[in-house]
Write a protein that holds these residues in place. Structure first.
Motif, mmCIF file in Angstrom:
data_model
loop_
_atom_site.group_PDB
_atom_site.id
_atom_site.type_symbol
_atom_site.label_atom_id
_atom_site.label_comp_id
_atom_site.label_asym_id
_atom_site.label_seq_id
_atom_site.Cartn_x
_atom_site.Cartn_y
_atom_site.Cartn_z
ATOM 1 N N MET A 26 0.821 -1.193 0.000
ATOM 2 C CA MET A 26 0.000 0.000 0.000
ATOM 3 C C MET A 26 0.863 1.253 0.000
ATOM 4 N N GLY A 27 0.525 2.203 -0.871
ATOM 5 C CA GLY A 27 1.224 3.466 -0.951
ATOM 6 C C GLY A 27 2.454 3.467 -1.826
ATOM 7 N N GLU A 28 2.848 2.312 -2.358
ATOM 8 C CA GLU A 28 4.019 2.247 -3.231
ATOM 9 C C GLU A 28 3.687 2.767 -4.631
ATOM 10 N N MET A 29 4.694 3.356 -5.268
ATOM 11 C CA MET A 29 4.614 3.671 -6.691
ATOM 12 C C MET A 29 5.603 2.758 -7.397
ATOM 13 N N VAL A 30 5.090 1.916 -8.267
ATOM 14 C CA VAL A 30 5.880 0.845 -8.881
ATOM 15 C C VAL A 30 5.874 1.015 -10.391
ATOM 16 N N ALA A 31 7.035 0.884 -11.008
ATOM 17 C CA ALA A 31 7.155 0.947 -12.460
ATOM 18 C C ALA A 31 7.476 -0.436 -13.008
ATOM 19 N N ILE A 32 6.722 -0.865 -14.015
ATOM 20 C CA ILE A 32 7.034 -2.077 -14.767
ATOM 21 C C ILE A 32 7.775 -1.629 -16.021
ATOM 22 N N MET A 33 9.026 -2.068 -16.162
ATOM 23 C CA MET A 33 9.870 -1.629 -17.264
ATOM 24 C C MET A 33 10.459 -2.833 -17.982
ATOM 25 N N GLY A 34 10.987 -2.564 -19.171
ATOM 26 C CA GLY A 34 11.588 -3.624 -19.958
ATOM 27 C C GLY A 34 11.450 -3.333 -21.431
ATOM 28 N N PRO A 35 12.108 -4.117 -22.283
ATOM 29 C CA PRO A 35 12.065 -3.879 -23.729
ATOM 30 C C PRO A 35 10.684 -4.155 -24.311
ATOM 31 N N SER A 36 10.445 -3.632 -25.499
ATOM 32 C CA SER A 36 9.186 -3.894 -26.194
ATOM 33 C C SER A 36 9.030 -5.397 -26.423
ATOM 34 N N GLY A 37 7.821 -5.873 -26.213
ATOM 35 C CA GLY A 37 7.547 -7.290 -26.400
ATOM 36 C C GLY A 37 7.863 -8.158 -25.208
ATOM 37 N N LEU A 179 3.079 14.760 -10.865
ATOM 38 C CA LEU A 179 1.740 14.634 -10.296
ATOM 39 C C LEU A 179 1.529 13.251 -9.688
ATOM 40 N N PHE A 180 1.991 12.215 -10.375
ATOM 41 C CA PHE A 180 1.916 10.860 -9.812
ATOM 42 C C PHE A 180 2.637 10.813 -8.468
ATOM 43 N N LEU A 181 3.827 11.378 -8.414
ATOM 44 C CA LEU A 181 4.609 11.358 -7.175
ATOM 45 C C LEU A 181 3.897 12.111 -6.072
ATOM 46 N N ASP A 182 3.342 13.271 -6.394
ATOM 47 C CA ASP A 182 2.635 14.082 -5.406
ATOM 48 C C ASP A 182 1.425 13.342 -4.856
ATOM 49 N N SER A 184 0.903 10.112 -4.897
ATOM 50 C CA SER A 184 1.348 8.938 -4.145
ATOM 51 C C SER A 184 1.686 9.307 -2.708
ATOM 52 N N LYS A 185 2.354 10.436 -2.532
ATOM 53 C CA LYS A 185 2.756 10.854 -1.191
ATOM 54 C C LYS A 185 1.590 11.474 -0.417
ATOM 55 N N ARG A 186 0.827 12.331 -1.093
ATOM 56 C CA ARG A 186 -0.232 13.070 -0.407
ATOM 57 C C ARG A 186 -1.425 12.175 -0.051
ATOM 58 N N LEU A 187 -1.817 11.310 -0.970
ATOM 59 C CA LEU A 187 -2.989 10.461 -0.751
ATOM 60 C C LEU A 187 -2.622 9.052 -0.291
ATOM 61 N N LYS A 188 -1.314 8.764 -0.236
ATOM 62 C CA LYS A 188 -0.835 7.405 0.051
ATOM 63 C C LYS A 188 -1.459 6.418 -0.946
ATOM 64 N N GLN A 189 -1.553 6.884 -2.193
ATOM 65 C CA GLN A 189 -2.175 6.103 -3.247
ATOM 66 C C GLN A 189 -1.155 5.150 -3.871
ATOM 67 N N THR A 190 -1.567 3.925 -4.117
ATOM 68 C CA THR A 190 -0.723 2.936 -4.767
ATOM 69 C C THR A 190 -0.859 3.058 -6.275
ATOM 70 N N PHE A 191 0.277 3.155 -6.967
ATOM 71 C CA PHE A 191 0.295 3.239 -8.426
ATOM 72 C C PHE A 191 1.180 2.140 -8.991
ATOM 73 N N VAL A 192 0.730 1.539 -10.083
ATOM 74 C CA VAL A 192 1.559 0.619 -10.860
ATOM 75 C C VAL A 192 1.539 1.112 -12.297
ATOM 76 N N LEU A 193 2.719 1.451 -12.830
ATOM 77 C CA LEU A 193 2.809 2.080 -14.135
ATOM 78 C C LEU A 193 3.696 1.278 -15.074
ATOM 79 N N VAL A 194 3.216 1.030 -16.280
ATOM 80 C CA VAL A 194 4.071 0.520 -17.348
ATOM 81 C C VAL A 194 4.672 1.717 -18.058
ATOM 82 N N THR A 195 5.988 1.724 -18.222
ATOM 83 C CA THR A 195 6.625 2.886 -18.843
ATOM 84 C C THR A 195 7.952 2.493 -19.486
#
Length: 218
Positions: A26-37, A179-182, A184-195
């Motif tokens: 809870m409250g983590e901001m997580v990035a899923i990364m890696g090459p195309s495909g 904005l995502f970072l803000d 995540s910290k302000r609302l303790k919101q959990t984010f999972v992002l592909v980028t």
């Protein structure tokens, strides 16, 4: 909070994801990364219940996601999960305010409650002055802010975002990342992002590096 164990997914006999194990708190901001495909979007779709794995265990807030089906799955998704897509997916015939309110109405919250929450999010995201505009009448960055407000309207446990800045110029992309970072910290919101965005990787709490369908040490 979100746990995957030995999750696998194949298409037409080709293994896209191979025994994925992960945990997101809870409250983590997580990035899923890696090459195309590599299977990043497939993994996001499985974690967010848009697709079902072939095998494995997947739970959110202790609920077995694989066991949910039909109306029970739709209700759970509406209340617990938010989505932000690369191309915002706002309905063009409705204003930003109306788009933001829709998940709240679907979730059977009172109109007063939904309107108050939508106005609060519009203020929080700095687009109150655009609330009565149609999506085509505002900038790409403002459309993505509206999409984020829509994702947050029901106070979800987790928000998934698939290349949320991929359709924005560099300036608006950096503003969206901040904005995502803000939030995540302000609302303790959990984010999972592909980028693919390396600058976003510098502000997240955790990176999940996916290569050839396998999670690698980041």
């Amino acid at each position: 909070m979100l746990v995957a164990k030995q999750v696998c997914k194949s298409y037409h006999g080709y293994k896209i994801l191979k025994q994925i194990d992960l945990s997101i708190h809870m409250g983590e901001m997580v990035a899923i990364m890696g090459p195309s495909g590599a299977g990043k979007t497939t993994l996001l779709h499985l974690l967010s219940t848009l697709e079902r794995p072939d095998s494995g265990l997947l739970t959110l807030d202790g609920v077995d996601l694989i066991g949910l089906k039909g109306p029970a799955l739709s209700t759970f998704r509406n209340k617990k999960i938010g989505f932000v897509f690369q191309f915002h997916n706002l309905l063009p015939e409705f204003t930003l305010f109306e788009n933001i309110c829709m998940p709240g109405y679907i979730g059977a919250f009172s109109k007063k409650e939904v309107v108050e929450k939508a106005n609060h999010l519009l203020d929080l995201l700095g687009i109150s002055h655009r609330k009565n505009h149609l999506p085509e009448a505002v900038s790409g960055g403002e459309r993505q802010r509206a999409a984020m407000a829509r994702a947050l309207i029901n106070d979800p446990s987790i928000v998934f975002a698939d290349e949320p800045s991929g359709n924005l110029d560099s300036k608006n992309g950096e503003m969206l990342h901040a904005l995502f970072l803000d939030l995540s910290k302000r609302l303790k919101q959990t984010f999972v992002l592909v980028t693919h965005n390396q600058s976003l990787a510098t502000i997240v709490d955790k990176i999940l590096l996916l290569e050839d369908g396998i999670l690698q040490p980041a």
